[in-house]
Design a protein around this motif. Sequence first.
Motif, mmCIF file in Angstrom:
data_model
loop_
_atom_site.group_PDB
_atom_site.id
_atom_site.type_symbol
_atom_site.label_atom_id
_atom_site.label_comp_id
_atom_site.label_asym_id
_atom_site.label_seq_id
_atom_site.Cartn_x
_atom_site.Cartn_y
_atom_site.Cartn_z
ATOM 1 N N GLY A 181 0.794 -1.226 0.000
ATOM 2 C CA GLY A 181 0.000 0.000 0.000
ATOM 3 C C GLY A 181 0.822 1.270 0.000
ATOM 4 N N SER A 182 2.139 1.176 0.095
ATOM 5 C CA SER A 182 2.950 2.387 0.047
ATOM 6 C C SER A 182 3.499 2.572 -1.363
ATOM 7 N N GLY A 189 -0.443 6.040 -2.099
ATOM 8 C CA GLY A 189 -0.506 5.778 -0.664
ATOM 9 C C GLY A 189 -1.135 6.907 0.127
ATOM 10 N N ASP A 241 -4.057 8.702 2.003
ATOM 11 C CA ASP A 241 -5.314 8.379 2.677
ATOM 12 C C ASP A 241 -6.311 9.460 2.275
#
Length: 173
Positions: A10-11, A67, A69
């Motif tokens: 997810g990064s 990545g 949010d």
Amino acid sequence: MPKAKRPSAGSFPFDIGTTQAARTLIRIHQLLRGEQLKHRDDEVVFVAPADCQRHMANIEAVLAFLGVDFDPSKLKPRRARPKIGPLGYGEIRSGALAALKHAGDWQTYNQVADAICQRHGLALTPPERKHFLQKLREALHMLKKAGAVVCEHPLALGQNRVEQRWKLSALFD
């Protein structure tokens, strides 16, 4: 030889700055949401609603890849407005300075506006003139903050019984 560290799930896997790109994408997303609201309110839109939805989904996918949010519900939509006004960027300020220099004495907002309109060959309708005068007021107050012009009366907000007049400051002597 050292091994490269594997990025966590997810990064973003590349070692480059992405903050500015993410911010720009978020602003574009806000504008696209604003376009959808404009369509809903029967206003003139720059982007078709179906295109807005497609582009917003693409932006959300890229932000997820970066990545970030991202929660679109936390941000306000921004409605883009078409450029209103007959002159380009900075032409009201420079026109006001030229009009005051040419007059050489105190001038009212209307006198300055007339000189600018004459110089640029503008014929404004009453609503356009009202908007133009408001932009001229704003421009002259910004020029006052910069020290380029001075006003005749130090009027406070709401004091509009006296017509304000302007002239070039001592910077131009």
